[in-house]
Structure formats: C-alpha cells, structure tokens
Scaffold this motif. Structure first.
Motif, PDB file in Angstrom:
ATOM      1  N   ARG A   9       0.822  -1.213   0.000  1.00 56.61           N
ATOM      2  CA  ARG A   9       0.000   0.000   0.000  1.00 56.61           C
ATOM      3  C   ARG A   9       0.856   1.264   0.000  1.00 56.61           C
ATOM      4  N   ALA A  10       2.051   1.192  -0.538  1.00 60.01           N
ATOM      5  CA  ALA A  10       3.012   2.289  -0.440  1.00 60.01           C
ATOM      6  C   ALA A  10       2.526   3.586  -1.074  1.00 60.01           C
ATOM      7  N   GLY A  11       1.824   3.545  -2.189  1.00 58.44           N
ATOM      8  CA  GLY A  11       1.402   4.773  -2.859  1.00 58.44           C
ATOM      9  C   GLY A  11      -0.066   5.082  -2.717  1.00 58.44           C
ATOM     10  N   ASP A  12      -0.768   4.304  -1.903  1.00 56.98           N
ATOM     11  CA  ASP A  12      -2.210   4.502  -1.750  1.00 56.98           C
ATOM     12  C   ASP A  12      -2.521   5.772  -0.982  1.00 56.98           C
ATOM     13  N   SER A  13      -3.724   6.250  -1.195  1.00 59.70           N
ATOM     14  CA  SER A  13      -4.201   7.410  -0.449  1.00 59.70           C
ATOM     15  C   SER A  13      -4.436   7.027   1.000  1.00 59.70           C
ATOM     16  N   PRO A  14      -4.345   7.986   1.899  1.00 63.74           N
ATOM     17  CA  PRO A  14      -4.571   7.673   3.307  1.00 63.74           C
ATOM     18  C   PRO A  14      -6.030   7.311   3.539  1.00 63.74           C
ATOM     19  N   PRO A  15      -6.291   6.446   4.497  1.00 66.62           N
ATOM     20  CA  PRO A  15      -7.685   6.080   4.763  1.00 66.62           C
ATOM     21  C   PRO A  15      -8.451   7.257   5.340  1.00 66.62           C
ATOM     22  N   SER A  16      -9.633   7.492   4.794  1.00 68.57           N
ATOM     23  CA  SER A  16     -10.438   8.613   5.292  1.00 68.57           C
ATOM     24  C   SER A  16     -11.219   8.222   6.526  1.00 68.57           C
ATOM     25  N   SER A  17     -11.561   6.961   6.630  1.00 66.52           N
ATOM     26  CA  SER A  17     -12.231   6.487   7.826  1.00 66.52           C
ATOM     27  C   SER A  17     -11.699   5.097   8.107  1.00 66.52           C
ATOM     28  N   GLY A  18     -11.744   4.723   9.346  1.00 59.93           N
ATOM     29  CA  GLY A  18     -11.232   3.394   9.621  1.00 59.93           C
ATOM     30  C   GLY A  18     -11.015   3.166  11.084  1.00 59.93           C
ATOM     31  N   TYR A  19     -10.137   2.291  11.337  1.00 57.78           N
ATOM     32  CA  TYR A  19      -9.911   1.788  12.675  1.00 57.78           C
ATOM     33  C   TYR A  19      -8.971   2.637  13.503  1.00 57.78           C
ATOM     34  N   ALA A  20      -8.059   3.319  12.895  1.00 58.10           N
ATOM     35  CA  ALA A  20      -7.038   4.074  13.630  1.00 58.10           C
ATOM     36  C   ALA A  20      -7.286   5.574  13.481  1.00 58.10           C
ATOM     37  N   GLN A  21      -6.442   6.332  14.148  1.00 59.53           N
ATOM     38  CA  GLN A  21      -6.516   7.782  14.016  1.00 59.53           C
ATOM     39  C   GLN A  21      -6.247   8.160  12.563  1.00 59.53           C
ATOM     40  N   PRO A  22      -6.915   9.193  12.074  1.00 65.01           N
ATOM     41  CA  PRO A  22      -6.620   9.617  10.709  1.00 65.01           C
ATOM     42  C   PRO A  22      -5.204  10.171  10.623  1.00 65.01           C
ATOM     43  N   SER A  23      -4.589   9.986   9.476  1.00 69.38           N
ATOM     44  CA  SER A  23      -3.225  10.484   9.299  1.00 69.38           C
ATOM     45  C   SER A  23      -3.250  12.013   9.289  1.00 69.38           C
ATOM     46  N   PRO A  24      -2.126  12.642   9.583  1.00 70.00           N
ATOM     47  CA  PRO A  24      -2.078  14.113   9.532  1.00 70.00           C
ATOM     48  C   PRO A  24      -2.438  14.642   8.152  1.00 70.00           C
ATOM     49  N   TYR A  25      -2.083  13.891   7.113  1.00 69.98           N
ATOM     50  CA  TYR A  25      -2.413  14.315   5.761  1.00 69.98           C
ATOM     51  C   TYR A  25      -3.926  14.306   5.544  1.00 69.98           C
ATOM     52  N   ALA A  26      -4.599  13.262   6.017  1.00 66.77           N
ATOM     53  CA  ALA A  26      -6.053  13.179   5.873  1.00 66.77           C
ATOM     54  C   ALA A  26      -6.728  14.301   6.647  1.00 66.77           C
ATOM     55  N   THR A  27      -6.184  14.632   7.813  1.00 66.72           N
ATOM     56  CA  THR A  27      -6.720  15.737   8.604  1.00 66.72           C
ATOM     57  C   THR A  27      -6.555  17.061   7.863  1.00 66.72           C
ATOM     58  N   LEU A  28      -5.388  17.256   7.250  1.00 66.05           N
ATOM     59  CA  LEU A  28      -5.136  18.480   6.485  1.00 66.05           C
ATOM     60  C   LEU A  28      -6.106  18.593   5.315  1.00 66.05           C
ATOM     61  N   LEU A  29      -6.302  17.515   4.591  1.00 62.15           N
ATOM     62  CA  LEU A  29      -7.246  17.559   3.465  1.00 62.15           C
ATOM     63  C   LEU A  29      -8.664  17.842   3.930  1.00 62.15           C
ATOM     64  N   ALA A  30      -9.043  17.291   5.080  1.00 63.62           N
ATOM     65  CA  ALA A  30     -10.377  17.553   5.622  1.00 63.62           C
ATOM     66  C   ALA A  30     -10.525  19.036   5.960  1.00 63.62           C
ATOM     67  N   LYS A  31      -9.482  19.624   6.551  1.00 66.92           N
ATOM     68  CA  LYS A  31      -9.541  21.058   6.879  1.00 66.92           C
ATOM     69  C   LYS A  31      -9.617  21.909   5.617  1.00 66.92           C
ATOM     70  N   ILE A  32      -8.873  21.519   4.593  1.00 62.15           N
ATOM     71  CA  ILE A  32      -8.906  22.264   3.333  1.00 62.15           C
ATOM     72  C   ILE A  32     -10.303  22.194   2.725  1.00 62.15           C
ATOM     73  N   GLU A  33     -10.926  21.027   2.808  1.00 66.29           N
ATOM     74  CA  GLU A  33     -12.288  20.896   2.290  1.00 66.29           C
ATOM     75  C   GLU A  33     -13.280  21.736   3.092  1.00 66.29           C
ATOM     76  N   GLU A  34     -13.074  21.844   4.412  1.00 70.84           N
ATOM     77  CA  GLU A  34     -13.929  22.706   5.232  1.00 70.84           C
ATOM     78  C   GLU A  34     -13.793  24.164   4.802  1.00 70.84           C
ATOM     79  N   VAL A  35     -12.549  24.595   4.588  1.00 74.71           N
ATOM     80  CA  VAL A  35     -12.312  25.978   4.145  1.00 74.71           C
ATOM     81  C   VAL A  35     -12.934  26.193   2.775  1.00 74.71           C
TER      82      VAL A  35
END
Length: 132
Positions: A9-35
């Motif tokens: 899964r080396a080049g896959d996108s970060p999981p948007s939902s799942g079992y663990a904490q979201p990655s910092p990248y996924a959090t950043l993208l979520a904030k950008i979408e909010e803005v």
C-alpha cells in the motif's frame, strides 16, 4: 535473507475512515475541504462584478493549496513543495484581507475565515518543520 516488510500500500491514499486515528495528511485535506465549503458560501455573497476577478483569484488559490498538499504528500523530497504551499496560503490570506478592506465581507466573516486558514497554515508549518 527474508524480510517481512510489505510495500503493498506504499502509494495509496490515506484512509479517510477506519480503525485508527486519521493520518495528519487526511486531517489536512479535511480542513482544506472545510475551508473550501466555507469559502463557497462566502463568495456567493460577493458583488457580481467581483465574481470574475477576486472570487476567481480566491478559488484559484484554494485549488492550488489543495493541489500542492497532494503533491507534497506524494513527493519524496517535500521541502520545496511545502514552501510553495506555505506561500499559497499567504496569498489566500492576502485575498481575504483585500475582501475585508473592500467591505465585501464583514469583520465577523473575516475572523471565521482567517481562523480556518490559520489552522491550515499551522498544520503546514508543522509539516514543514518536520520535513527539515
């Protein structure tokens, strides 16, 4: 020599939902979408004459921020891309200040909008600091 490291899964996108904490990248993208969503509602209130000038510049800056965040996440050497992302965030701040100065937005709207952008700026600043 056997190695148990998997690169499946080396080049896959970060999981948007799942079992663990979201990655910092996924959090950043979520904030950008909010803005982006907030910006869309704010730009609908601009005068018609500015929808093809200032509104287009603000939308372009947001699109560049989103694009550069994806590029920075995918690149191995992130420093220059993160610096470009930081510059683009500052450009967006400048357009927002201009909107306030021209009285297209209220001070309250400016405060909310800039708070969102500053949060993204802090996240990118932390990412830049970690990349150094």
């Amino acid at each position: 020599m056997s190695c148990n490291v998997s690169h499946a899964r080396a080049g896959d996108s970060p999981p948007s939902s799942g079992y663990a904490q979201p990655s910092p990248y996924a959090t950043l993208l979520a904030k950008i979408e909010e803005v982006e969503a907030y910006t869309h509602t704010v730009l609908q209130q601009y005068p018609k004459i500015e929808r093809y000038a200032l509104c287009a510049d603000i939308r372009a800056a947001l699109a560049n921020i989103q694009r550069l965040s994806i590029v920075a996440w995918k690149r191995y050497h992130k420093k220059t891309t993160l610096q470009d992302l930081d510059v683009e965030i500052e450009v967006l701040r400048m357009w927002i200040r201009k909107s306030l100065r021209l009285k297209y937005i209220t001070p309250r709207r400016y405060e909310i909008w800039v708070r969102h952008v500053n949060e993204i700026g802090r996240m990118v600043g932390g990412w830049l600091k970690a990349a150094r």
